[in-house]
Design an enzyme around this catalytic site. Structure first.
Site, short mmCIF file in Angstrom:
data_model
loop_
_atom_site.label_atom_id
_atom_site.label_comp_id
_atom_site.label_asym_id
_atom_site.label_seq_id
_atom_site.Cartn_x
_atom_site.Cartn_y
_atom_site.Cartn_z
N LYS A 40 31.03 41.07 24.56
CA LYS A 40 29.76 40.35 24.40
C LYS A 40 29.05 40.15 25.73
O LYS A 40 27.86 39.87 25.78
CB LYS A 40 30.00 38.99 23.75
CG LYS A 40 30.80 38.00 24.57
CD LYS A 40 31.00 36.69 23.81
CE LYS A 40 31.89 35.71 24.57
NZ LYS A 40 31.33 35.27 25.84
N THR A 46 35.46 39.04 34.11
CA THR A 46 35.40 38.01 35.15
C THR A 46 35.67 38.59 36.53
O THR A 46 34.97 38.27 37.50
CB THR A 46 36.41 36.90 34.84
OG1 THR A 46 36.01 36.23 33.64
CG2 THR A 46 36.48 35.89 35.97
N CYS A 47 36.69 39.42 36.66
CA CYS A 47 37.08 39.93 37.97
C CYS A 47 35.91 40.58 38.70
O CYS A 47 35.62 40.26 39.85
CB CYS A 47 38.22 40.94 37.83
SG CYS A 47 38.64 41.73 39.40
N ILE A 188 42.22 29.86 44.08
CA ILE A 188 40.76 29.70 44.08
C ILE A 188 40.36 28.61 45.08
O ILE A 188 39.42 28.79 45.86
CB ILE A 188 40.26 29.36 42.67
CG1 ILE A 188 40.54 30.51 41.71
CG2 ILE A 188 38.76 29.03 42.68
CD1 ILE A 188 40.26 30.18 40.25
N GLY A 272 42.51 25.96 37.94
CA GLY A 272 43.08 27.07 37.20
C GLY A 272 42.16 27.58 36.10
O GLY A 272 41.04 27.11 35.93
N ASP A 313 44.87 37.80 31.03
CA ASP A 313 44.97 36.36 31.26
C ASP A 313 45.35 35.55 30.03
O ASP A 313 45.75 34.40 30.15
CB ASP A 313 43.65 35.82 31.81
CG ASP A 313 43.42 36.21 33.26
OD1 ASP A 313 44.29 36.88 33.85
OD2 ASP A 313 42.35 35.86 33.81
N HIS A 446 52.78 52.79 65.42
CA HIS A 446 52.53 51.82 66.49
C HIS A 446 51.17 52.09 67.13
O HIS A 446 50.82 53.22 67.37
CB HIS A 446 53.63 51.94 67.56
CG HIS A 446 53.41 51.06 68.74
ND1 HIS A 446 53.67 49.70 68.70
CD2 HIS A 446 52.96 51.34 69.99
CE1 HIS A 446 53.39 49.18 69.89
NE2 HIS A 446 52.96 50.16 70.68
#
Length: 469
Positions: A40, A46-47, A188, A272, A313, A446
């Site tokens: 939608k 979200t990411c 966050i 969260g 999620d 290195h």
């Protein structure tokens, strides 16, 4: 009356087009499965639009500002005259826009994917009903993947609005906060604290009810981050829980359970993210749930309803875009009959992009001792003071190894500027169950920060060279 159509010939119908959903669609298409993906909002979830990518873009801007401010220390005099917030937001939107356009192209070009724009609900064990601009569509598939993502949570009685904001609003603020308060010291919270301090906030205060910032990390990383934040002038209150917040037209007052108060111009609620499952029909169709999360078998990601899978999620565990992405690929391969290896949660790399950065994978020292016993674990910390590139960058920190005694490395935990870039080798070491001797034999270029991983493993293998405990 809106027209209703029914499509019944999909191998796979995916509800949600975030990291997990679109990865499942792309992999399913590669495997010849006819796929429908329902969203939608915007492809990428979200990411891409309100999380990982825009926040890391702002953190990069903060890094540029810090570099200018610290230039005199290396003989280059620079001044940060001002932060043009409008230009910063345009830069952020440009990065997001490019990635969004590229993702749209991938999905459009993939043979066998139908992208359906609209609000979808699970209305049968094999059916997703979608309200689109053109009417209602019923998509029926042999398999269903639930990938509806998450939302920014708040606390009971703490209403978002005005100067009490979540991370999505924080990303669009037309001006920089002067003295923000951040409720929550997790990923966050510490990332926004870091970027706002870098961009010139006069003071930043984090309120965290748990005993440490980044409390899910190895305790040594949490303590090191707290020391670094103190040095940067980022304030924090630990171990006392939030009680209430009151706002006016110009600011917010936060009161803790012990009566302590803090005043700021904004309160960012960073406590969260919750699973976005309400009103989507999952429970009605027999999908087993727990406090809004979808329960899925850890070996197959199938829910309690046969042929219905869940990723990202909404599944209990780490809420990380790359976890959802990999789960999406896994489910597509599972449905195609490839029998992929199950995803081990502890083997997923974790990165926090504040300054200094945190990178970790595998078990913390505490988790390892719970699994192997206090005498069954060895640890080693390699201080970045012994690493040439870290000295050039002017960063402090360390690499901590956690090993099963006389066995493989089961956890790697790192803190320091740019140390997130070392997470690639770290996850290979842990997931391939390497012994310190295996890594010690590898040559690390290195001068790089990557040498810190090599030196740490040399030391744990019993042959330290430049190691600083």
């Amino acid at each position: 009356m809106a027209e209703q159509t029914t499509d019944q010939n999909f191998d796979l119908v995916i509800l949600g087009a975030g990291s997990g959903g679109y990865a499942a669609a792309l992999r399913a298409a590669e495997l010849g499965l006819r796929t429908a993906i329902v969203e939608k909002d915007k492809l990428g979830g979200t990411c891409l639009h309100r999380g990982c990518v825009p926040t890391k873009t702002l953190l990069h801007v903060g890094e540029v500002a810090d570099t200018a401010a610290e230039g005199a220390e290396v003989g280059v005099t620079m001044n940060v005259e001002s932060i043009d917030v409008d230009s910063v937001l345009k830069f952020k939107d440009k990065i997001v826009g490019r990635l969004y356009k590229g993702l749209q192209g991938l999905v459009k070009a993939a043979k066998g994917i139908e992208y359906v724009e609209g609000f979808g609900r699970l209305t049968g064990p094999r059916t997703v009903t979608v309200e689109t601009e053109g009417g209602t569509r019923e998509l029926t598939g042999t398999n269903i993947v639930l990938a509806s993502g998450s939302f920014s949570k708040t606390l009971p009685g703490l209403e978002l609005g005005g100067r009490i904001i979540d991370s999505e609003v924080a990303l669009q603020l037309p001006q920089l906060p002067k003295n923000p308060i951040i409720l929550g010291g997790g990923v966050i919270g510490v990332e926004f604290a870091s970027v706002w301090k870098s961009l010139g906030a006069e003071s930043v205060t984090i309120v965290e009810g748990l005993p440490h910032l980044a409390a899910n990390e190895d305790e040594s990383l949490s303590k090191a981050l707290e020391r670094a934040f103190k040095k940067r002038g980022i304030k924090f209150s630990l171990g006392t829980f939030f009680e209430k917040a009151e706002q006016t037209d110009s600011g917010v007052t936060v009161t803790l359970a012990d009566g302590t108060t803090f005043e700021g111009d904004y309160l960012l609620v960073a406590v969260g993210r919750g699973p976005n499952t309400k009103g989507l029909g999952y429970e009605e169709q027999g999908v087993e749930m727990d406090r809004g999360f979808v329960l899925a078998d850890k070996n197959t990601l199938q829910t309690s309803v046969e042929g219905v899978y869940a990723v990202g999620d909404i599944v209990p565990g780490l809420q990380l875009a790359h976890r959802g992405f990999q789960q999406g690929i896994f489910v597509a391969e599972q449905i195609a009959g490839l029998n992929p290896a199950p995803i081990i949660e502890s083997g997923i790399p974790r990165v926090t992009y504040c300054e200094p950065q945190l990178g970790s994978v595998g078990l913390t020292e505490k988790q390892a001792k719970e699994q192997f016993g206090d005498d069954g674990v060895e640890t080693y910390e390699y201080n970045l003071g012994g690493n040439g590139k870290s000295q050039i960058l002017g960063t402090q920190g360390f690499v901590k190894l956690v090993r099963e005694k006389d066995g493989p490395v089961v956890g790697i935990h790192m803190i320091g500027s740019r140390m997130s870039e070392q997470i690639g080798e770290a996850q290979l070491i842990v997931n391939w169950e390497a012994f310190p001797e295996d890594v010690a034999a590898l040559i690390h270029a290195h001068p790089t920060q990557n040498e810190a991983l090599g030196e740490a493993h040399l030391a744990l293998a019993g042959k330290p060279l430049h190691a600083h405990a």
